[in-house]
Design a protein around this motif. Structure first.
Motif, mmCIF file in Angstrom:
data_model
loop_
_atom_site.group_PDB
_atom_site.id
_atom_site.type_symbol
_atom_site.label_atom_id
_atom_site.label_comp_id
_atom_site.label_asym_id
_atom_site.label_seq_id
_atom_site.Cartn_x
_atom_site.Cartn_y
_atom_site.Cartn_z
ATOM 1 N N LEU A 1 10.810 1.098 -5.368
ATOM 2 C CA LEU A 1 11.287 0.268 -3.980
ATOM 3 C C LEU A 1 12.625 0.426 -3.845
ATOM 4 C CD1 LEU A 1 8.647 -2.592 -4.236
ATOM 5 C CD2 LEU A 1 8.632 -0.521 -2.666
ATOM 6 N N GLY A 2 13.030 0.742 -2.729
ATOM 7 C CA GLY A 2 14.589 0.483 -2.437
ATOM 8 C C GLY A 2 14.578 -0.762 -1.450
ATOM 9 N N HIS A 3 15.872 -1.166 -1.252
ATOM 10 C CA HIS A 3 16.299 -2.157 -0.281
ATOM 11 C C HIS A 3 15.958 -1.793 1.062
ATOM 12 C CE1 HIS A 3 18.389 -5.493 1.067
ATOM 13 N NE2 HIS A 3 19.154 -4.733 1.848
ATOM 14 N N ASN A 4 15.024 -2.799 1.681
ATOM 15 C CA ASN A 4 14.733 -2.688 2.987
ATOM 16 C C ASN A 4 13.393 -1.632 3.230
ATOM 17 O OD1 ASN A 4 16.381 -4.724 4.108
ATOM 18 N ND2 ASN A 4 18.158 -2.972 4.863
ATOM 19 N N ASP A 5 12.906 -1.268 2.199
ATOM 20 C CA ASP A 5 11.585 -0.450 2.474
ATOM 21 C C ASP A 5 10.525 -1.413 2.979
ATOM 22 O OD1 ASP A 5 11.487 1.445 -0.793
ATOM 23 O OD2 ASP A 5 12.610 1.597 1.284
ATOM 24 N N ILE A 6 9.557 -0.667 3.689
ATOM 25 C CA ILE A 6 8.584 -1.436 4.443
ATOM 26 C C ILE A 6 7.316 -1.073 3.897
ATOM 27 C CG2 ILE A 6 7.344 -1.784 6.511
ATOM 28 C CD1 ILE A 6 10.305 -2.627 6.642
ATOM 29 N N LEU A 7 6.649 -1.942 3.304
ATOM 30 C CA LEU A 7 5.057 -1.727 2.665
ATOM 31 C C LEU A 7 4.063 -2.144 3.926
ATOM 32 C CD1 LEU A 7 5.645 -3.950 -0.588
ATOM 33 C CD2 LEU A 7 6.593 -1.425 0.074
ATOM 34 N N ALA A 8 3.113 -1.589 3.768
ATOM 35 C CA ALA A 8 1.823 -1.761 4.632
ATOM 36 C C ALA A 8 0.534 -1.866 3.854
ATOM 37 C CB ALA A 8 1.650 -0.955 5.734
ATOM 38 N N ILE A 9 -0.064 -2.940 3.600
ATOM 39 C CA ILE A 9 -1.213 -3.322 2.812
ATOM 40 C C ILE A 9 -2.311 -3.689 3.780
ATOM 41 C CG2 ILE A 9 -2.191 -4.152 0.609
ATOM 42 C CD1 ILE A 9 0.631 -4.793 -0.113
ATOM 43 N N ASN A 10 -3.181 -2.649 3.910
ATOM 44 C CA ASN A 10 -4.542 -3.178 4.878
ATOM 45 C C ASN A 10 -3.889 -3.664 6.489
ATOM 46 O OD1 ASN A 10 -7.280 -3.278 5.691
ATOM 47 N ND2 ASN A 10 -7.057 -5.568 5.121
ATOM 48 N N ASN A 11 -2.886 -2.847 6.892
ATOM 49 C CA ASN A 11 -2.508 -3.311 8.097
ATOM 50 C C ASN A 11 -1.385 -4.656 8.136
ATOM 51 O OD1 ASN A 11 -3.382 -0.892 9.349
ATOM 52 N ND2 ASN A 11 -5.435 -2.387 9.682
ATOM 53 N N VAL A 12 -1.185 -5.047 7.047
ATOM 54 C CA VAL A 12 -0.049 -6.156 6.795
ATOM 55 C C VAL A 12 1.284 -5.738 6.465
ATOM 56 C CG1 VAL A 12 0.635 -8.280 5.949
ATOM 57 C CG2 VAL A 12 -1.944 -8.044 6.221
ATOM 58 N N SER A 13 2.158 -5.818 7.230
ATOM 59 C CA SER A 13 3.615 -5.151 6.756
ATOM 60 C C SER A 13 4.512 -6.271 6.141
ATOM 61 C CB SER A 13 4.163 -4.832 7.924
ATOM 62 O OG SER A 13 3.471 -3.642 8.548
ATOM 63 N N LEU A 14 5.153 -5.910 4.999
ATOM 64 C CA LEU A 14 6.110 -6.557 4.354
ATOM 65 C C LEU A 14 7.459 -5.577 4.154
ATOM 66 C CD1 LEU A 14 3.178 -6.908 2.623
ATOM 67 C CD2 LEU A 14 4.335 -8.713 1.966
ATOM 68 N N GLN A 15 8.402 -6.355 3.977
ATOM 69 C CA GLN A 15 9.854 -5.759 3.807
ATOM 70 C C GLN A 15 10.304 -6.036 2.457
ATOM 71 O OE1 GLN A 15 13.200 -6.762 6.295
ATOM 72 N NE2 GLN A 15 13.716 -4.490 6.375
ATOM 73 N N PHE A 16 10.706 -5.089 1.806
ATOM 74 C CA PHE A 16 11.215 -5.523 0.336
ATOM 75 C C PHE A 16 12.662 -5.552 0.484
ATOM 76 C CE2 PHE A 16 11.670 -5.202 -4.500
ATOM 77 C CZ PHE A 16 12.822 -4.143 -4.437
ATOM 78 N N PHE A 17 13.307 -6.435 -0.272
ATOM 79 C CA PHE A 17 14.726 -6.823 0.052
ATOM 80 C C PHE A 17 15.417 -7.345 -1.310
ATOM 81 C CE2 PHE A 17 13.382 -10.620 1.558
ATOM 82 C CZ PHE A 17 14.176 -11.496 1.026
ATOM 83 N N LEU A 18 16.688 -6.749 -1.583
ATOM 84 C CA LEU A 18 17.372 -7.290 -2.840
ATOM 85 C C LEU A 18 18.580 -8.151 -2.389
ATOM 86 C CD1 LEU A 18 17.940 -3.764 -4.222
ATOM 87 C CD2 LEU A 18 16.520 -5.207 -5.271
ATOM 88 N N HIS A 19 18.654 -9.287 -3.171
ATOM 89 C CA HIS A 19 19.437 -10.279 -3.009
ATOM 90 C C HIS A 19 20.206 -11.139 -4.182
ATOM 91 C CE1 HIS A 19 16.315 -13.260 -3.829
ATOM 92 N NE2 HIS A 19 15.717 -12.569 -3.371
#
Length: 211
Positions: free
Chosen positions: A193-211
């Motif tokens: 996973l990279g910063h700001n990647d977008i995941l979709a799991i069963n039509n639910v979307s999430l954004q991965f971010f580092l901080h």
């Protein structure tokens, strides 16, 4: 109108609704959004809320303003952006009513019973989280603090995000064909996973971010 939701250690502590105006954020009690923390400047930032767009500006050079993990001086806000001020996160949302049907929500599990190879202290990486982009939990921040984090609903798609020495990796435990990373099907492989990647799991979307 805009909604500002304040989080501390990934727990919601307050929320505000504002019409078109200038909103001041800082430690001093005269601010519209007051955050009682020495990591926050007395006058930290200001958001100019307009009907067509909102802009946030840093007010004190000694106290950084971070949007979605990136330091900024001024930024045009988008729906669901995460504003980091000191140790607090503020999620910015427009208040337009959603007309699309709500997707099925995720089950978020994090616990030692999921782990086999790593303990909490085995891997030291930059902190990372997921932010929910759709559904009734929109804006919710899910910290990836453990060595392995499970997401999904059995029968509809389940993934595991693992912390390894060279980054965060996602793999499918149950794949119904609805799991994607940046619109690319995960299938039976795994992906870093990279910063700001977008995941979709069963039509639910999430954004991965580092901080």
């Amino acid at each position: 109108m805009a909604k500002l939701t304040v989080f501390f250690k990934y727990k919601e502590i307050d929320s505000y609704l504002f019409e078109n105006r200038v909103v001041h954020i800082g430690r001093d009690e005269t601010n519209d959004v007051t955050i009682d923390s020495l990591a926050v400047a007395p006058a930290h930032a200001a958001i100019i809320i307009r009907s067509d767009a909102s802009t946030i500006k840093q007010l004190n050079d000694n106290f950084p303003l971070i949007i979605n993990g990136q330091k900024v001086k001024e930024y045009n806000l988008n729906d669901k952006d995460t504003i980091t001020i000191g140790k607090h996160d503020i999620v910015y949302n427009t208040t337009e009513t959603e007309t699309d049907p709500q997707p099925e929500e995720l089950v978020f599990e994090e616990g030692k019973h999921l782990y086999s190879d790593y303990s909490d202290n085995d891997v030291h990486l930059q902190a990372a989280s997921l932010q929910v982009l759709t559904g009734s939990n929109i804006g919710k921040i899910l910290p990836l603090k453990k060595a392995m984090t499970r997401l999904g609903n059995s029968g509809n798609g389940v993934v595991v995000i693992s912390k390894k020495k060279d980054g965060y990796f996602i793999s499918a435990l149950e794949n119904t064909g609805k799991i994607t990373v940046n619109n690319i099907p995960l299938n039976d492989s795994y992906s870093k996973l990279g910063h700001n990647d977008i995941l979709a799991i069963n039509n639910v979307s999430l954004q991965f971010f580092l901080h």
